[in-house]
Scaffold this motif. Structure first.
Motif, PDB file in Angstrom:
ATOM      1  N   PRO A 197       0.820  -1.211   0.000  1.00  0.00           N
ATOM      2  CA  PRO A 197       0.000   0.000   0.000  1.00  0.00           C
ATOM      3  C   PRO A 197       0.857   1.265   0.000  1.00  0.00           C
ATOM      4  N   GLU A 198       0.471   2.172  -0.867  1.00  0.00           N
ATOM      5  CA  GLU A 198       1.158   3.457  -1.037  1.00  0.00           C
ATOM      6  C   GLU A 198       1.342   4.173   0.309  1.00  0.00           C
ATOM      7  N   ILE A 199       0.286   4.119   1.125  1.00  0.00           N
ATOM      8  CA  ILE A 199       0.293   4.916   2.366  1.00  0.00           C
ATOM      9  C   ILE A 199       1.451   4.512   3.290  1.00  0.00           C
ATOM     10  N   LEU A 200       1.814   3.222   3.275  1.00  0.00           N
ATOM     11  CA  LEU A 200       2.894   2.760   4.156  1.00  0.00           C
ATOM     12  C   LEU A 200       4.246   3.313   3.702  1.00  0.00           C
ATOM     13  N   ARG A 201       4.294   3.789   2.463  1.00  0.00           N
ATOM     14  CA  ARG A 201       5.556   4.322   1.921  1.00  0.00           C
ATOM     15  C   ARG A 201       5.525   5.840   1.871  1.00  0.00           C
ATOM     16  N   SER A 202       4.478   6.422   2.466  1.00  0.00           N
ATOM     17  CA  SER A 202       4.264   7.872   2.322  1.00  0.00           C
ATOM     18  C   SER A 202       5.099   8.683   3.312  1.00  0.00           C
ATOM     19  N   GLY A 203       5.543   8.038   4.393  1.00  0.00           N
ATOM     20  CA  GLY A 203       6.277   8.795   5.414  1.00  0.00           C
ATOM     21  C   GLY A 203       5.344   9.582   6.343  1.00  0.00           C
ATOM     22  N   ALA A 206       1.152   9.723  11.000  1.00  0.00           N
ATOM     23  CA  ALA A 206      -0.212   9.782  11.549  1.00  0.00           C
ATOM     24  C   ALA A 206      -1.163   9.003  10.633  1.00  0.00           C
ATOM     25  N   ALA A 207      -0.983   9.177   9.331  1.00  0.00           N
ATOM     26  CA  ALA A 207      -1.851   8.466   8.378  1.00  0.00           C
ATOM     27  C   ALA A 207      -1.580   6.966   8.430  1.00  0.00           C
ATOM     28  N   ILE A 208      -0.298   6.609   8.586  1.00  0.00           N
ATOM     29  CA  ILE A 208       0.062   5.181   8.673  1.00  0.00           C
ATOM     30  C   ILE A 208      -0.563   4.560   9.925  1.00  0.00           C
ATOM     31  N   ASP A 209      -0.473   5.249  11.071  1.00  0.00           N
ATOM     32  CA  ASP A 209      -1.063   4.731  12.318  1.00  0.00           C
ATOM     33  C   ASP A 209      -2.568   4.523  12.150  1.00  0.00           C
ATOM     34  N   GLN A 210      -3.216   5.495  11.520  1.00  0.00           N
ATOM     35  CA  GLN A 210      -4.670   5.384  11.343  1.00  0.00           C
ATOM     36  C   GLN A 210      -5.015   4.207  10.421  1.00  0.00           C
ATOM     37  N   TRP A 211      -4.255   4.072   9.332  1.00  0.00           N
ATOM     38  CA  TRP A 211      -4.498   2.967   8.392  1.00  0.00           C
ATOM     39  C   TRP A 211      -4.332   1.623   9.108  1.00  0.00           C
ATOM     40  N   ARG A 212      -3.254   1.502   9.883  1.00  0.00           N
ATOM     41  CA  ARG A 212      -2.988   0.235  10.592  1.00  0.00           C
ATOM     42  C   ARG A 212      -4.101  -0.084  11.593  1.00  0.00           C
ATOM     43  N   ARG A 213      -4.501   0.933  12.345  1.00  0.00           N
ATOM     44  CA  ARG A 213      -5.556   0.728  13.335  1.00  0.00           C
ATOM     45  C   ARG A 213      -6.832   0.239  12.659  1.00  0.00           C
ATOM     46  N   ARG A 214      -7.159   0.889  11.540  1.00  0.00           N
ATOM     47  CA  ARG A 214      -8.400   0.512  10.851  1.00  0.00           C
ATOM     48  C   ARG A 214      -8.315  -0.885  10.256  1.00  0.00           C
ATOM     49  N   GLN A 215      -7.144  -1.252   9.747  1.00  0.00           N
ATOM     50  CA  GLN A 215      -6.961  -2.609   9.226  1.00  0.00           C
ATOM     51  C   GLN A 215      -7.139  -3.629  10.354  1.00  0.00           C
ATOM     52  N   SER A 216      -6.575  -3.328  11.537  1.00  0.00           N
ATOM     53  CA  SER A 216      -6.725  -4.233  12.686  1.00  0.00           C
ATOM     54  C   SER A 216      -8.194  -4.382  13.065  1.00  0.00           C
ATOM     55  N   LEU A 217      -8.883  -3.258  13.097  1.00  0.00           N
ATOM     56  CA  LEU A 217     -10.299  -3.288  13.463  1.00  0.00           C
ATOM     57  C   LEU A 217     -11.092  -4.112  12.455  1.00  0.00           C
ATOM     58  N   GLU A 218     -10.829  -3.858  11.178  1.00  0.00           N
ATOM     59  CA  GLU A 218     -11.578  -4.562  10.130  1.00  0.00           C
ATOM     60  C   GLU A 218     -11.330  -6.063  10.178  1.00  0.00           C
ATOM     61  N   ARG A 219     -10.044  -6.419  10.309  1.00  0.00           N
ATOM     62  CA  ARG A 219      -9.675  -7.827  10.362  1.00  0.00           C
ATOM     63  C   ARG A 219     -10.328  -8.536  11.544  1.00  0.00           C
ATOM     64  N   THR A 220     -10.285  -7.874  12.696  1.00  0.00           N
ATOM     65  CA  THR A 220     -10.854  -8.484  13.892  1.00  0.00           C
ATOM     66  C   THR A 220     -12.359  -8.652  13.718  1.00  0.00           C
ATOM     67  N   PHE A 221     -12.972  -7.613  13.151  1.00  0.00           N
ATOM     68  CA  PHE A 221     -14.422  -7.649  12.915  1.00  0.00           C
ATOM     69  C   PHE A 221     -14.780  -8.822  11.994  1.00  0.00           C
ATOM     70  N   ARG A 222     -13.957  -9.046  10.968  1.00  0.00           N
ATOM     71  CA  ARG A 222     -14.236 -10.078   9.973  1.00  0.00           C
ATOM     72  C   ARG A 222     -13.888 -11.476  10.491  1.00  0.00           C
ATOM     73  N   LEU A 223     -12.695 -11.605  11.116  1.00  0.00           N
ATOM     74  CA  LEU A 223     -12.184 -12.947  11.430  1.00  0.00           C
ATOM     75  C   LEU A 223     -12.423 -13.387  12.879  1.00  0.00           C
ATOM     76  N   ARG A 224     -12.369 -12.425  13.819  1.00  0.00           N
ATOM     77  CA  ARG A 224     -12.519 -12.793  15.233  1.00  0.00           C
ATOM     78  C   ARG A 224     -13.431 -11.811  15.963  1.00  0.00           C
ATOM     79  N   PRO A 225     -14.683 -11.688  15.518  1.00  0.00           N
ATOM     80  CA  PRO A 225     -15.572 -10.727  16.169  1.00  0.00           C
ATOM     81  C   PRO A 225     -15.740 -11.009  17.674  1.00  0.00           C
ATOM     82  N   ASP A 226     -15.462 -12.253  18.071  1.00  0.00           N
ATOM     83  CA  ASP A 226     -15.591 -12.606  19.495  1.00  0.00           C
ATOM     84  C   ASP A 226     -14.594 -11.822  20.364  1.00  0.00           C
ATOM     85  N   LEU A 227     -13.507 -11.296  19.751  1.00  0.00           N
ATOM     86  CA  LEU A 227     -12.508 -10.552  20.540  1.00  0.00           C
ATOM     87  C   LEU A 227     -12.940  -9.115  20.826  1.00  0.00           C
TER      88      LEU A 227
END
Ligand code: ADE
Length: 243
Positions: A197-203, A206-227
Motif C-alpha cells: 500500500p502506497e500509504i505505508l511508503r508515504s512517510g 499519523a496516516a500510517i497509524d490510522q491505516w494500521r488501526r483501521r486494518q486491525s479493526l476490520e480484520r478483527t471484525f471479519r475474522l474474530r468478532p468474538d474478541l
C-alpha cells in the motif's frame, strides 16, 4: 523465570530453547528451563513410571509416586513464599483453554512447574492433589504433553521483562491488545504486480497509524468478532466500526 518441566521424554526438549528469542533469553539469564525426567524419581529397579489402570482398560496411566516426589523436590528447593505461589500445571486435553489470561498469570509467578501428561492419562490424584491448574492448548488430542509444555514456555517467556525487544512490542501484539494484527509489508514495493500500500511508503506517520488501526479493526471484525467486546476501543474506533 524458571520453568521446571516434568516429563517421561526429556529428549523431546533437546534444543527447544536454544534458538532465536528463547535462546537469547536463556543465554541472558532471563529464563531457564529445567527438564526433569520423572523416571529418575521411581524407586523400583525397572524405573516404572506408569502402570495398568485399576478396573481394566487400555493404556498406561502415569503413577502418582514419582510425579509427586519430583514436584515436591522442586518446590522444596524454592523459598517458602515462592513455592506457595508457583503454579503446578498439568497439561491435558480436559483442562481449561490456554489463553492470554493464563499467560499473564503464569508470567507473574516466581516459577512455573509443568507436568507433561501422558497418552492414556495420569492418576487422578496428580490432577486433584498435586496440580493447581489443568491446561489444554486446544480441542484436539496430542500424544503427550511435551508440545503443550513448549507452547506454554514460549508464550509465557514473551511476557518476562526484556525477553522481547521492547515492552511495547508484546503489549501491542495481536490478541494482547485485543485486536488482530494489521497487514505487514517489506521490500520490494512491487512484487509480481502485487503492490505494498502506497500509504505505508508515504512517510506520513499519523496516516500510517490510522491505516494500521483501521486494518486491525476490520480484520478483527471479519475474522474474530468474538474478541471485540474485550478489546480496548476508542470512540473513533467505535465510530469506524459502526460505519
Ligand atoms: N495432551 C494431549 N492433548 C493435549 C492438549 N490438547 N492440550 C494439552 N495437553 C494435551
Amino acid at each position: 523465570m524458571r520453568f521446571h518441566i516434568l516429563t517421561l521424554f526429556p529428549e523431546a526438549f533437546a534444543g527447544a530453547a536454544e534458538y532465536s528469542m528463547m535462546g537469547r533469553a536463556v543465554q541472558r539469564g532471563l529464563v531457564s528451563v529445567n527438564v526433569v525426567d520423572i523416571r529418575q524419581f521411581t524407586e523400583d529397579r525397572h524405573g516404572t513410571a506408569d502402570d495398568y489402570q485399576f478396573g481394566g482398560g487400555p493404556g498406561m496411566v502415569l503413577k502418582p509416586e514419582p510425579t509427586f516426589a519430583a514436584v515436591e523436590k522442586i518446590l522444596a528447593s524454592l523459598p517458602a513464599d515462592d513455592a506457595a505461589n508457583t503454579p503446578v500445571v498439568l497439561t491435558s486435553p480436559q483442562g481449561s483453554r490456554f489463553n492470554q489470561r493464563l499467560v499473564d498469570e503464569f508470567a507473574a509467578a516466581p516459577a512455573l512447574v509443568i507436568i507433561c501428561g501422558h497418552y492414556a492419562g495420569v492418576d487422578e490424584r496428580i490432577r486433584t492433589n498435586l496440580a493447581t491448574h489443568e491446561v489444554s492448548i486446544g480441542d484436539y488430542v496430542l500424544t503427550g504433553g511435551e508440545l503443550p509444555a513448549m507452547v506454554m514456555v514460549d508464550a509465557v517467556s514473551r511476557f518476562i521483562p526484556d525477553v522481547v525487544g521492547s515492552a511495547e512490542n508484546v503489549q501491542e501484539d495481536s490478541i494482547t491488545s485485543g485486536l488482530l494484527q494489521h497487514p505487514l509489508y517489506t521490500r520490494p514495493a512491487d512484487f509480481r504486480g502485487m503492490e505494498a500500500p502506497e500509504i505505508l511508503r508515504s512517510g506520513n506517520h499519523a496516516a500510517i497509524d490510522q491505516w494500521r488501526r483501521r486494518q486491525s479493526l476490520e480484520r478483527t471484525f471479519r475474522l474474530r468478532p468474538d474478541l471485540l467486546p474485550a478489546a480496548h476501543l476508542s470512540n473513533s474506533d467505535r465510530a469506524y466500526l459502526a460505519q
